[in-house]
Design an enzyme around this catalytic site. Structure first.
Site: not given
Length: 297
Positions: A87, A165
């Site tokens: 991430n 994302k």
């Protein structure tokens, strides 16, 4: 395909299992010697792969990712590919791609959603990078994604995967916050005798039916009031990044921001703030709030 996987935790380890079941040859490495790693160092991982190599990085964002990508830049050869599936912040991707490109190494960023259920259900994948590089890794992506036509997208150039994302997780924050607010409202109402059963009835036929609602049903199966669950929720960064990006782009995101602030409040950071508010109300209006009054409301 043959691929190296760096990071064999809850996500990386399950992804390796799904890829191997799909017929791919995966060489796994993790810093933890007690993991199911195949090699004991990045050097061994690179040596175990036939060029042109593809290496997937699945470690925490920030310094761990920085360190691994820097090392890979010195170990891999021109024509190899690095995929960052963690991430990471989308702005870091541009820098990583540029640094690797100096040695002829290609780069993709991949946002991955699926959690601990991904090994069985598949993972939603949002990829950023050049299409020619994306096509080379497509067999891996096709195996990781769920069955069906959805679950995989080349979202845009480098950075696009992690940007997507980030937005995905911001939406997730808002959805979970809405479910929580609805549950809390029904918990305090005399008109609803079983809030958990009421919410899980929406799993079929309702416009709010979702996998999150299915997971709520799992969570409340043996604890209908969730009394055993601590009222604290950490925030991992993506929703904060989304609010920051939205502000720069001039997009109002009140639902995401409210969910983010609520998580931060749950960690106790608001206690001193609310003490000031209570003290000032007492000063200008004589509003005195007693601890026992709070406990009864």
């Amino acid at each position: 395909m043959q691929m190296g996987m760096i990071g064999l935790g809850r996500m990386g380890g399950n992804m390796v299992r799904r890829l191997r079941e799909g017929g791919h040859k995966i060489v796994g490495f993790d810093m933890n010697p007690d993991s199911d790693r195949d090699v004991a160092s990045l050097e061994e991982l690179v040596a175990a792969l036939q060029p042109p190599r593809t290496v997937w990085v699945m470690v925490p964002s920030g310094e761990p990712t920085e360190a691994v990508i820097t090392q890979l830049g010195n170990l891999l050869d021109a024509g190899d590919i690095v995929v960052d599936g963690g991430n990471s912040h989308y702005t870091d991707d541009t820098r990583h791609a540029s640094e690797l490109k100096r040695n002829g190494i290609d780069f993709l960023d991949a946002g991955v959603s699926g959690g601990v259920w991904g090994a069985e259900r598949g993972y939603a994948l949002m990829v950023g990078g050049e299409e020619r590089v994306y096509r080379k890794v497509l067999p891996i992506f096709e195996t990781l994604k769920p069955q069906g036509e959805h679950g995989l997208v080349l979202a845009g150039p480098v950075g696009g995967g992690h940007f997507a994302k980030m937005v995905h997780n911001g939406i997730e924050y808002g959805m979970m916050q809405a479910f929580g607010e609805g549950f809390a409202t029904m918990m305090r109402s005399e008109y609803i005798t079983d809030p958990a059963a009421t919410m899980t009835s929406w799993c079929d036929g309702s416009v709010v039916a979702s996998w999150l609602l299915d997971l709520f049903e799992n969570a409340t199966e043996h604890d209908h009031t969730l009394a055993g669950m601590p009222p604290v929720a950490n925030e991992s960064g993506e929703a904060r990044w989304m609010v920051e990006a939205a502000l720069e782009l001039g997009v109002p995101t009140p639902a995401t921001a409210a969910a983010l602030w609520q998580r931060q409040t749950s960690r106790g950071g608001a206690d001193d703030i609310l003490r000031v508010v209570t003290a000032l109300r007492a000063q200008f209006g004589g509003h005195v709030t007693k601890v026992d009054e709070i406990a009864t409301h």
